[in-house]
Design an enzyme around this catalytic site. Structure first.
Site, PDB file in Angstrom:
ATOM      1  N   HIS A 229      -6.302  -6.119  -3.842  1.00  0.00           N
ATOM      2  CA  HIS A 229      -7.106  -6.092  -2.607  1.00  0.00           C
ATOM      3  C   HIS A 229      -7.424  -7.518  -2.188  1.00  0.00           C
ATOM      4  O   HIS A 229      -8.084  -7.810  -1.285  1.00  0.00           O
ATOM      5  CB  HIS A 229      -8.371  -5.567  -2.916  1.00  0.00           C
ATOM      6  CG  HIS A 229      -8.074  -3.752  -2.540  1.00  0.00           C
ATOM      7  ND1 HIS A 229      -9.371  -3.131  -2.958  1.00  0.00           N
ATOM      8  CD2 HIS A 229      -7.118  -3.287  -2.088  1.00  0.00           C
ATOM      9  CE1 HIS A 229      -8.829  -1.766  -2.732  1.00  0.00           C
ATOM     10  NE2 HIS A 229      -7.721  -1.865  -2.059  1.00  0.00           N
TER      11      HIS A 229
ATOM     12  N   TRP B 247     -10.548  -8.566   2.497  1.00  0.00           N
ATOM     13  CA  TRP B 247     -11.366  -8.807   1.286  1.00  0.00           C
ATOM     14  C   TRP B 247     -11.291 -10.237   1.169  1.00  0.00           C
ATOM     15  O   TRP B 247     -12.260 -10.911   0.393  1.00  0.00           O
ATOM     16  CB  TRP B 247     -10.688  -8.145  -0.084  1.00  0.00           C
ATOM     17  CG  TRP B 247     -10.688  -6.646   0.000  1.00  0.00           C
ATOM     18  CD1 TRP B 247     -11.704  -6.110  -0.556  1.00  0.00           C
ATOM     19  CD2 TRP B 247      -9.847  -5.586   0.634  1.00  0.00           C
ATOM     20  NE1 TRP B 247     -11.414  -4.590  -0.423  1.00  0.00           N
ATOM     21  CE2 TRP B 247     -10.282  -4.381   0.206  1.00  0.00           C
ATOM     22  CE3 TRP B 247      -8.804  -5.682   1.323  1.00  0.00           C
ATOM     23  CZ2 TRP B 247      -9.911  -3.383   0.671  1.00  0.00           C
ATOM     24  CZ3 TRP B 247      -8.156  -4.537   1.749  1.00  0.00           C
ATOM     25  CH2 TRP B 247      -8.700  -3.505   1.214  1.00  0.00           C
TER      26      TRP B 247
ATOM     27  N   ARG C 202       0.867  -1.319  -0.090  1.00  0.00           N
ATOM     28  CA  ARG C 202      -0.221   0.038   0.245  1.00  0.00           C
ATOM     29  C   ARG C 202       0.777   1.341   0.138  1.00  0.00           C
ATOM     30  O   ARG C 202       0.566   2.371  -0.653  1.00  0.00           O
ATOM     31  CB  ARG C 202      -0.943  -0.041   1.224  1.00  0.00           C
ATOM     32  CG  ARG C 202      -1.991   1.068   1.328  1.00  0.00           C
ATOM     33  CD  ARG C 202      -3.116   0.929   2.160  1.00  0.00           C
ATOM     34  NE  ARG C 202      -4.265   1.728   1.793  1.00  0.00           N
ATOM     35  CZ  ARG C 202      -4.627   2.704   2.478  1.00  0.00           C
ATOM     36  NH1 ARG C 202      -3.959   2.842   3.669  1.00  0.00           N
ATOM     37  NH2 ARG C 202      -5.757   3.402   1.939  1.00  0.00           N
TER      38      ARG C 202
ATOM     39  N   HIS D 171       0.836   4.210  -2.724  1.00  0.00           N
ATOM     40  CA  HIS D 171       0.276   5.556  -2.557  1.00  0.00           C
ATOM     41  C   HIS D 171       1.397   6.546  -2.951  1.00  0.00           C
ATOM     42  O   HIS D 171       1.145   7.545  -3.335  1.00  0.00           O
ATOM     43  CB  HIS D 171      -0.055   5.613  -0.976  1.00  0.00           C
ATOM     44  CG  HIS D 171      -1.600   5.233  -0.673  1.00  0.00           C
ATOM     45  ND1 HIS D 171      -2.278   5.786   0.135  1.00  0.00           N
ATOM     46  CD2 HIS D 171      -2.392   4.333  -1.434  1.00  0.00           C
ATOM     47  CE1 HIS D 171      -3.515   5.318   0.345  1.00  0.00           C
ATOM     48  NE2 HIS D 171      -3.445   4.491  -0.950  1.00  0.00           N
TER      49      HIS D 171
HETATM   50 ZN1  ZEM Z   1      -6.332  -0.163  -1.538  1.00  0.00          ZN
HETATM   51  N1  ZEM Z   1      -7.528   0.257   0.153  1.00  0.00           N
HETATM   52  N2  ZEM Z   1      -7.620   1.173  -2.737  1.00  0.00           N
HETATM   53  N3  ZEM Z   1      -5.255  -0.507  -3.412  1.00  0.00           N
HETATM   54  N4  ZEM Z   1      -4.922  -1.472  -0.572  1.00  0.00           N
HETATM   55  C1  ZEM Z   1      -7.093  -0.133   1.235  1.00  0.00           C
HETATM   56  C2  ZEM Z   1      -6.138  -0.992   1.707  1.00  0.00           C
HETATM   57  C3  ZEM Z   1      -5.138  -1.741   0.533  1.00  0.00           C
HETATM   58  C4  ZEM Z   1      -8.838   1.677  -2.214  1.00  0.00           C
HETATM   59  C5  ZEM Z   1      -8.858   1.882  -0.700  1.00  0.00           C
HETATM   60  O1  ZEM Z   1      -9.712   2.981  -0.709  1.00  0.00           O
HETATM   61  C6  ZEM Z   1      -8.281   1.222   0.173  1.00  0.00           C
HETATM   62  C7  ZEM Z   1      -5.623  -0.124  -4.799  1.00  0.00           C
HETATM   63  C8  ZEM Z   1      -6.702   0.573  -4.878  1.00  0.00           C
HETATM   64  C9  ZEM Z   1      -7.536   1.093  -4.188  1.00  0.00           C
HETATM   65  C10 ZEM Z   1      -4.012  -1.957  -1.075  1.00  0.00           C
HETATM   66  C11 ZEM Z   1      -3.335  -1.916  -2.450  1.00  0.00           C
HETATM   67  C12 ZEM Z   1      -4.218  -1.272  -3.620  1.00  0.00           C
HETATM   68  C13 ZEM Z   1      -7.823   0.605   2.198  1.00  0.00           C
HETATM   69  C14 ZEM Z   1      -7.970   0.173   3.587  1.00  0.00           C
HETATM   70  C15 ZEM Z   1      -8.641   1.301   1.456  1.00  0.00           C
HETATM   71  C16 ZEM Z   1     -10.093   2.145   2.193  1.00  0.00           C
HETATM   72  C17 ZEM Z   1      -6.624   1.237   4.569  1.00  0.00           C
HETATM   73  C18 ZEM Z   1      -7.007   1.024   6.031  1.00  0.00           C
HETATM   74  O2  ZEM Z   1      -7.742   1.032   6.819  1.00  0.00           O
HETATM   75  O3  ZEM Z   1      -5.700   0.355   6.267  1.00  0.00           O
HETATM   76  C19 ZEM Z   1      -9.244   2.255  -3.409  1.00  0.00           C
HETATM   77  C20 ZEM Z   1     -10.765   3.092  -3.272  1.00  0.00           C
HETATM   78  C21 ZEM Z   1      -8.692   1.881  -4.718  1.00  0.00           C
HETATM   79  C22 ZEM Z   1      -9.103   2.089  -5.785  1.00  0.00           C
HETATM   80  C23 ZEM Z   1      -9.365   0.987  -6.815  1.00  0.00           C
HETATM   81  C24 ZEM Z   1      -4.339  -0.324  -5.444  1.00  0.00           C
HETATM   82  C25 ZEM Z   1      -4.490  -0.199  -6.917  1.00  0.00           C
HETATM   83  C26 ZEM Z   1      -3.464  -1.159  -4.637  1.00  0.00           C
HETATM   84  C27 ZEM Z   1      -2.158  -1.729  -4.971  1.00  0.00           C
HETATM   85  C28 ZEM Z   1      -2.064  -2.147  -6.183  1.00  0.00           C
HETATM   86  C29 ZEM Z   1      -3.577  -2.860  -0.273  1.00  0.00           C
HETATM   87  C30 ZEM Z   1      -2.221  -3.852  -0.322  1.00  0.00           C
HETATM   88  C31 ZEM Z   1      -4.350  -2.550   1.028  1.00  0.00           C
HETATM   89  C32 ZEM Z   1      -4.238  -3.484   2.420  1.00  0.00           C
HETATM   90  C33 ZEM Z   1      -3.206  -2.539   3.531  1.00  0.00           C
HETATM   91  C34 ZEM Z   1      -3.140  -3.225   4.738  1.00  0.00           C
HETATM   92  O4  ZEM Z   1      -2.961  -2.293   5.544  1.00  0.00           O
HETATM   93  O5  ZEM Z   1      -3.423  -4.123   4.929  1.00  0.00           O
END
Ligand code: ZEM
Length: 290
Positions: A174, A190, A47, A51
Site C-alpha cells: 500500500h 497512502w 493489484r 487479486h
Molecule cells: Zn490493497 N487495496 N488491500 N493490497 N491494493 C486497494 C488498493 C491497492 C486491501 C484493500 O481493501 C484495498 C493488499 C492488501 C489489501 C494494492 C495491493 C495490495 C484498495 C483501493 C482497497 C480498498 C481500490 C481502489 O479503490 O482502486 C485490503 C483490505 C488488504 C488487506 C491487507 C495486498 C496484499 C497487496 C499487494 C501485495 C495496490 C497496489 C493498490 C492500489 C491500486 C491502484 O489502483 O492504485
C-alpha cells in the site's frame, strides 16, 4: 527418389529471453502511458496480480493465480475487483504481441515488472500457469474487506497460508497506488510517492496522527497534518494489534528488511496453487533502469 520424412510440428518453447521480451514490452508501455492516475499503471497492475493470487484456499487448493478466472463475469464483477479492467485492458496489446503466454502468467509477470520498475526489489519469477475456464471461478468473499480489522485479516490470510509477519510485509504494497471512490468507495493514496515502492507506508502508519475523515463515504482515516493521505480500517488494524505492530515497527525502521521480506512473501503469494513442473527455472528479469 527421396521420400521426405514427415515433419514434426514446431512447438514453441519460450525461454528466459522470451519472457524478458514480454517484461520489456510491459515496462515500455508503463513508461509510455504515464497520463494514468499518479503517472503509472504500475500500482493497478500489482493489484491485479494480487487479486488473481489472493483467492487461494489452502484447504481445497482452489483459487490462486493459475487460471486467470477474473476474465469471466462472475469473478470479474466481484466488488473487490472493481476497476481492475483498467489493468486487464492495459495488458491486452501485450497478449496480442506475445500470444504464447497465458493470461495467468502474463498478469503475474506484469506484477513482477511493475514492482521492479517502481524501484522495488527484484522478484524472481517462474512461468507455468495455465488459463482455466469459467468453472474455476472462485466464490465472492475470498479477498479482504477493508472495513474490517485484525481478526478478519488473520482469517483471510491464514486461509492462503500466511502468518502474521507475512501479512504485515504484504500490506507494505500500500505504499503504491491509491483508492478510487468509484471503485472501492474509499479515496486517496497512502503515501506521498505512490509510484515508488518504499517502506513509507509503515513509517506514516506509525508516525502520523490519524483521525476519521469527515465525509459521507465509508469510514477511513486521514492524516491530521495534511489530510491528503489515507488509511483503511484494515491498515490501521496493523498498529492496533500488538503482534502486527511489532512488524510494522521493524519495517518502518529498516527498508532493506522490508524489501527482503516483501520479495519472499510476494513470490509466495504469486505462486499459491500453481503446479509448476519440477524443472521450472526461476527467472530474474533485468529492470530497465539497470
Ligand atoms: Zn490493497 N487495496 N488491500 N493490497 N491494493 C486497494 C488498493 C491497492 C486491501 C484493500 O481493501 C484495498 C493488499 C492488501 C489489501 C494494492 C495491493 C495490495 C484498495 C483501493 C482497497 C480498498 C481500490 C481502489 O479503490 O482502486 C485490503 C483490505 C488488504 C488487506 C491487507 C495486498 C496484499 C497487496 C499487494 C501485495 C495496490 C497496489 C493498490 C492500489 C491500486 C491502484 O489502483 O492504485
Amino acid at each position: 527418389t527421396n521420400i521426405a520424412a514427415p515433419s514434426t510440428p514446431k512447438v514453441f518453447t519460450p525461454k528466459f529471453e522470451d519472457y524478458q521480451a514480454v517484461y520489456n514490452e510491459i515496462a515500455s508501455r508503463l513508461e509510455e502511458k504515464d497520463d494514468y492516475d499518479d503517472g503509472s499503471y504500475g500500482p493497478v497492475l500489482v493489484r491485479l496480480a494480487w487479486h488473481a493470487s489472493g483467492t487461494y484456499d489452502k484447504e481445497t487448493g482452489t483459487g490462486g493465480s493459475n487460471g486467470a478466472t477474473m476474465r469471466f463475469a462472475p469473478e470479474g464483477s466481484h466488488g473487490a475487483n472493481a476497476g481492475l479492467n483498467a489493468a486487464r485492458d492495459f495488458l491486452e496489446p501485450v497478449k496480442a504481441k506475445f500470444p504464447w503466454i497465458s493470461y495467468s502468467d502474463l498478469w503475474i509477470l506484469a506484477g513482477v515488472c511493475s514492482i521492479q520498475e517502481m524501484l522495488g526489489p527484484q522478484i524472481p519469477y517462474r512461468p507455468g500457469r495455465a488459463d482455466r475456464d469459467i468453472t474455476a471461478c472462485t466464490p465472492d468473499g475470498r479477498l479482504p474487506d477493508a472495513a474490517q480489522g485484525q481478526d478478519h485479516l488473520r482469517n483471510i490470510f491464514y486461509r492462503m497460508g500466511f502468518n502474521d509477519q507475512e501479512i504485515v510485509a504484504l500490506s507494505g504494497a500500500h505504499a503504491l497506488g491509491r483508492c478510487h471512490a468509484k471503485r472501492s468507495g474509499y479515496e486517496g493514496p497512502w503515501t506521498f510517492s505512490p509510484t515508488v515502492l518504499t517502506n513509507d507506508y509503515f513509517k506514516l502508519l506509525l508516525n502520523e496522527k490519524w483521525q476519521w475523515k469527515k465525509w459521507d463515504g465509508p469510514k477511513q482515516y486521514e492524516d491530521k497534518s495534511t489530510k491528503s493521505l489515507m488509511m483503511l480500517p484494515a491498515d490501521y488494524a496493523l498498529i492496533q494489534d500488538k503482534k502486527f505492530k511489532a512488524y510494522v515497527e521493524k519495517y518502518a525502521a529498516d527498508n532493506d528488511l522490508f524489501f527482503k521480506d516483501f520479495q519472499a512473501v510476494i513470490v509466495k503469494l504469486f505462486e499459491l496453487g500453481v503446479p509448476f513442473a519440477e524443472s521450472t527455472e526461476k527467472m530474474v528479469f533485468k529492470p530497465t533502469s539497470a
